[in-house]
Design an enzyme around this catalytic site. Structure first.
Site, PDB file in Angstrom:
ATOM      1  N   GLU A 196       0.853  -1.192   0.000  1.00  0.00           N
ATOM      2  CA  GLU A 196       0.000   0.000   0.000  1.00  0.00           C
ATOM      3  C   GLU A 196       0.884   1.236   0.000  1.00  0.00           C
ATOM      4  O   GLU A 196       1.859   1.316   0.753  1.00  0.00           O
ATOM      5  CB  GLU A 196      -0.920   0.014   1.223  1.00  0.00           C
ATOM      6  CG  GLU A 196      -1.793   1.250   1.308  1.00  0.00           C
ATOM      7  CD  GLU A 196      -2.693   1.259   2.538  1.00  0.00           C
ATOM      8  OE1 GLU A 196      -2.988   2.355   3.057  1.00  0.00           O
ATOM      9  OE2 GLU A 196      -3.111   0.171   2.992  1.00  0.00           O
ATOM     10  N   GLU A 252      -2.616  11.255   3.306  1.00  0.00           N
ATOM     11  CA  GLU A 252      -3.695  11.024   4.264  1.00  0.00           C
ATOM     12  C   GLU A 252      -3.769  12.235   5.181  1.00  0.00           C
ATOM     13  O   GLU A 252      -2.756  12.844   5.519  1.00  0.00           O
ATOM     14  CB  GLU A 252      -3.436   9.770   5.095  1.00  0.00           C
ATOM     15  CG  GLU A 252      -3.573   8.475   4.325  1.00  0.00           C
ATOM     16  CD  GLU A 252      -3.379   7.275   5.235  1.00  0.00           C
ATOM     17  OE1 GLU A 252      -4.369   6.597   5.541  1.00  0.00           O
ATOM     18  OE2 GLU A 252      -2.235   7.027   5.653  1.00  0.00           O
TER      19      GLU A 252
END
Length: 597
Positions: free
Chosen positions: A475, A480
């Site tokens: 990932e 974020e």
């Protein structure tokens, strides 16, 4: 099946022992340093490799876990060893076999020694001093010495500052050319062990490590591993061996350890798989990635074995990869790596989100990903209602307080209900855009309110194509953001050896008083075989050097195909749930997304 999102930590782990040296030139220098601008292979520094590089190192003390002894022999002048704040401290490297030493290079940090000695030993107990310094000025010292030994030690006698002793690099060079490896690498050296049959003392097959047989150490897949079986294998000794198919001349062995590694182990060769002889051994194994040069003269065999005699912890032995290099044997060619992007890179895919207000994103570029969230999130992702164009060239992913009957979520603290009380949008490019390497960038304006979690990220395509679980697929979190930290964004990697609270990443903060929700910012990733650079508005957030990652954190699992994801979660373990101060709706606005190769 929906892509799994890991719960990021409140504090991100940065590269172990890494202290960045400030350089002029910003992102261009960092990108170029990793071969990412242009995207070409990273060149090594001029001159031969020190015989000490990558070898096991120990010290009398470490200032903290961030400054281990191994950082002084990793070939990276951005990491360092630092001792306790006291005199009489030392750093020692095990060369694996006696070497005729001709030169030592000490690259001191400001906390250097004013008085020290360089010593050699065959047994790490009886030492011969080959250099003494009583008024050292620090900096980079190149010392001409003469002597032979397996172990080399810098013995710090007196500090020059109130701090301890600290070295960016401790280089040991052999006599002759200043850095000859114990066994020269043949020009026609190849990987001999890929796909060859393996055997082991035992193998683990349970819920913690399914099908972790010896073949997994020879499959060139850094996300699969061999491990000894808990009932009988979490003891000493433990071993794994490979049959190369025919006699071979072995030049080096590379071990990529799981945290369950060997402290004491040997590399052994055999002609028949029954009678073994040791050609290398250590009692100071440090795990992670070990590159072991096999001395010439006794390096021919058909079978190669790692024989562990002392575990570093309570578990067994486990290897992600056991790679044998040399000539001869009966090698099976491993799958080739994808090519690095060419230069200059060209725009190969983009979405400017042109279209009438209220329309869905281009279905030839994006697919909706409806369903529930993970990580104790509270939203339900709708099929299309929450990810729509605004008619002004932008995508809006809107998080709303809106109940979805017939769904189940964790308890919403505001309503007490387990029916999902929030809706949002999640879209991805799987099956439409799956790719390896290049530059990925998006211009995004996030929104900031407690309990909100927008993200721009990538997931390995094998998640859908092969049903491979997270985090084995890899990932890549380009951006974020959690609403309770309005001036902070995060960039992180997740893989089998580093995920969740141990994800490998960094954070980027705006000055106090500014919020990422105030304006658009460009979040970008530059990615190739050698590493990655994450940026915000061309300012570096996080750099990943592949070799450093493998040597200090764990395997690199980012040579496969990945797809893009845009989503905006509500609640979850990391941001926490909404409270009475949370404002809805919240809009994550995307101006454009572009991919260059």
């Amino acid at each position: 099946m929906t892509p799994t999102v890991v719960t990021p930590p409140g504090l991100r782990r940065t590269p172990r022992g890494r202290r960045v040296r400030v350089l002029a030139g910003g992102v261009a220098l960092v990108v170029a340093a990793l071969g990412l601008g242009p995207l070409t292979a990273t060149g090594s520094a001029a001159g031969p490799t020190p015989v000490s590089q990558g070898k096991p190192a120990v010290a009398s003390s470490n200032e903290s876990d961030a400054f281990p002894a191994s950082a002084a022999v990793d070939g990276d002048r951005g990491t360092r060893w630092s001792s306790a704040f006291a005199d009489e401290q030392w750093l020692r490297v095990d060369l694996g076999a006696p070497v005729e030493v001709g030169q030592i290079v000490l690259d001191w940090e400001a906390a250097h020694a004013s008085s020290y000695e360089i010593q050699l030993s065959d047994d790490a107990e009886n030492w011969n001093t080959v250099h003494e310094a009583r008024e050292s000025a620090g900096g980079t010292e190149t010392l001409e010495v003469s002597g032979t030994g397996r172990y080399v030690r810098m013995r710090g006698l007196e500090r020059a500052t109130e701090y301890g002793f600290s070295l960016w690099e401790f280089e040991v060079h052999a006599t002759g050319d200043g850095g000859t490896d114990p066994a020269p690498v043949p020009d026609d050296e190849v990987l001999l062990s890929h796909g060859r049959p393996g055997t082991a003392s035992s193998s683990q097959h349970d819920g913690n490590c399914w099908e972790c047989g010896p073949d997994k150490a020879f499959d060139s897949d850094p996300a699969s591993r061999w491990a000894t079986e808990p009932e009988v294998g979490w003891t000493d000794p433990g071993w794994i061996a490979v049959d190369l198919g025919a006699p071979a001349e072995i030049s080096r062995v590379v071990l990529q350890w799981d945290p369950a590694h060997a402290r004491s182990h040997a590399i052994q060769l055999s002609d028949d798989g029954r009678e073994w002889r040791t050609v290398w051994s250590t009692t100071e194994g440090r795990g992670l990635k070990e590159t072991i040069d096999i001395p010439a003269g006794d390096n021919i065999g058909r079978h190669v074995r790692m024989y562990g005699t002392e575990r570093a912890g309570p578990h067994g032995y486990s290897l992600w990869e056991f790679s044998v290099y040399g000539t001869g044997g009966d090698p099976i060619a491993p799958p080739p790596l994808p090519p690095n992007p060419g230069e200059p890179m060209e725009l190969v895919w983009s979405d400017e989100f042109e279209g009438p207000a209220g329309s869905v994103p281009d279905p030839t570029k994006w697919r909706s990903d409806p369903g529930g969230g993970q990580n104790n999130e509270l939203q339900y992702y709708t099929g299309s209602d929450n990810a729509l164009l605004d008619g002004e060239g932008r995508l809006v992913i809107e998080a709303r307080r809106q109940e979805t009957p017939g769904t189940t979520c964790p308890v919403d603290p505001l309503s007490g209900s387990t029916t999902c009380q929030y809706t949002s949008g999640r879209i991805n490019t799987h099956g439409l855009l799956d790719f390896t390497y290049g530059r990925v960038e998006a211009r995004i304006k996030v929104s900031s309110t407690r309990g909100h979690w927008p993200a721009f990220w990538m997931l390995g395509s094998s998640f859908f194509e092969d049903g491979r679980p997270w985090p084995h697929v890899g990932e890549i979190d380009i951006m974020e953001h959690i609403g309770s930290e309005p001036n902070v964004v995060h960039s992180t990697l997740h893989a089998p050896a580093y995920f969740g609270g141990n994800g490998y990443g960094s954070s980027f903060s705006l000055p106090d008083g500014q919020s990422f929700g105030d304006d658009f910012h460009v979040y970008a990733l530059d990615w190739n075989r050698e590493g990655m650079v994450f940026t915000v508005d061309d300012r570096v957030v996080h750099t990943v050097d592949r070799e450093e990652l493998e040597a200090t954190v764990g395997p690199w699992v980012f040579d496969g195909r990945f797809f893009l994801i845009l989503n905006s979660a509500v609640g979850g373990d990391w941001p926490g749930p909404p409270d009475s101060s949370t404002v809805f709706p919240q809009r994550m606005t995307v101006d454009w997304v572009r991919v260059y190769q």
